[in-house]
Design a protein around this motif. Sequence first.
Motif, mmCIF file in Angstrom:
data_model
loop_
_atom_site.group_PDB
_atom_site.id
_atom_site.type_symbol
_atom_site.label_atom_id
_atom_site.label_comp_id
_atom_site.label_asym_id
_atom_site.label_seq_id
_atom_site.Cartn_x
_atom_site.Cartn_y
_atom_site.Cartn_z
ATOM 1 N N GLN A 165 0.816 -1.214 0.000
ATOM 2 C CA GLN A 165 0.000 0.000 0.000
ATOM 3 C C GLN A 165 0.851 1.267 0.000
ATOM 4 O O GLN A 165 0.330 2.350 -0.256
ATOM 5 N N LYS A 168 2.084 2.799 2.560
ATOM 6 C CA LYS A 168 1.422 3.633 3.563
ATOM 7 C C LYS A 168 2.113 3.442 4.918
ATOM 8 O O LYS A 168 2.631 2.356 5.223
ATOM 9 N N ILE A 218 -7.244 0.220 6.530
ATOM 10 C CA ILE A 218 -6.449 -0.594 5.610
ATOM 11 C C ILE A 218 -7.090 -1.976 5.570
ATOM 12 O O ILE A 218 -7.163 -2.655 6.592
#
Length: 307
Positions: free
Chosen positions: A9, A11, A30
């Motif tokens: 991701q 992230k 998520i």
Amino acid sequence: MPRIFYVIQNKVIETEPDETILQASLREAIPHAHACGGQARCSTCRVQIVEGLDRCAPRNDKERELAARLHFSPEIRLACQTTVNGDVTLRRLVLDAEDIKLTAQSSTADAPAPIGEEKKLAILFADIRGFTPFAERLLPYDVVHVLNRYFYEVGRAITDHGGCIDNYMGDGLLALFGIDDTKDAARQAVGAALGMIAAVEHLKPYVKMIYDRSFEIGIGIHYGEVIVGAIGAPGRKRVTVIGDAVNLASRIESATKPLGVRLLISEATFNELQDVIRPGNSHRVALAGKSGEYLLYEVSGLIETPA
């Protein structure tokens, strides 16, 4: 506060004190599989700790029991049970609904009954093109996971068309059509092959996203006489097929690579199906270990017949 880096991701999130990785993922929206609700009764929330394993709390009793049963290496952790006390980088290993189905599957599979007789079957061999260089850059877990995902996807195409997988050979497989009913065996095999090609196309974005790589498949089909029977030492027998037709199907699959095609069928298979397939180019080729030349056909599709 400790941070978690998600490599797919791309992230970064911060974790709260005593918060598990799963709880942190869900708090930050998520998507994170957890089929059992985070009770350590499944492995769908598992992650690979890429960096910072020493900053993860030791496995608790629940996680230790499941990890031992599934033979997890140290870097594979249950997100529902793991807390962190420093920055870690991880990768989720179960990403979508198909992964969840795969991890929930039983390890047993139905096999055709031992019948010990000659039959005319459609034999399908399939192999991943260039899998060795593809796999040598991956971690062992990833090699097993991507193979299992591939076999799951193409296996559905085979069973959906009335076939059964007789054997796995590394990244290759042998499938049979007509064990119970030889009618339409050749058509079933070609339909499965086209479905397998479609399944690989569907799988490619998944593989590209995770591993930044791609792969192709080669499939060979022959329709011919084989001996079907239970082979092996007492107590370890399994049903399989023997005969030159099996060897010929394997050689046809091998011919897909130098010809740069994904599917080839033998002349015998073509003769069974010439009114119901959309043939592509034909090739007259020599096959390794076989004398003479063989006429092989590409197939672009099946002609739908009225119900």
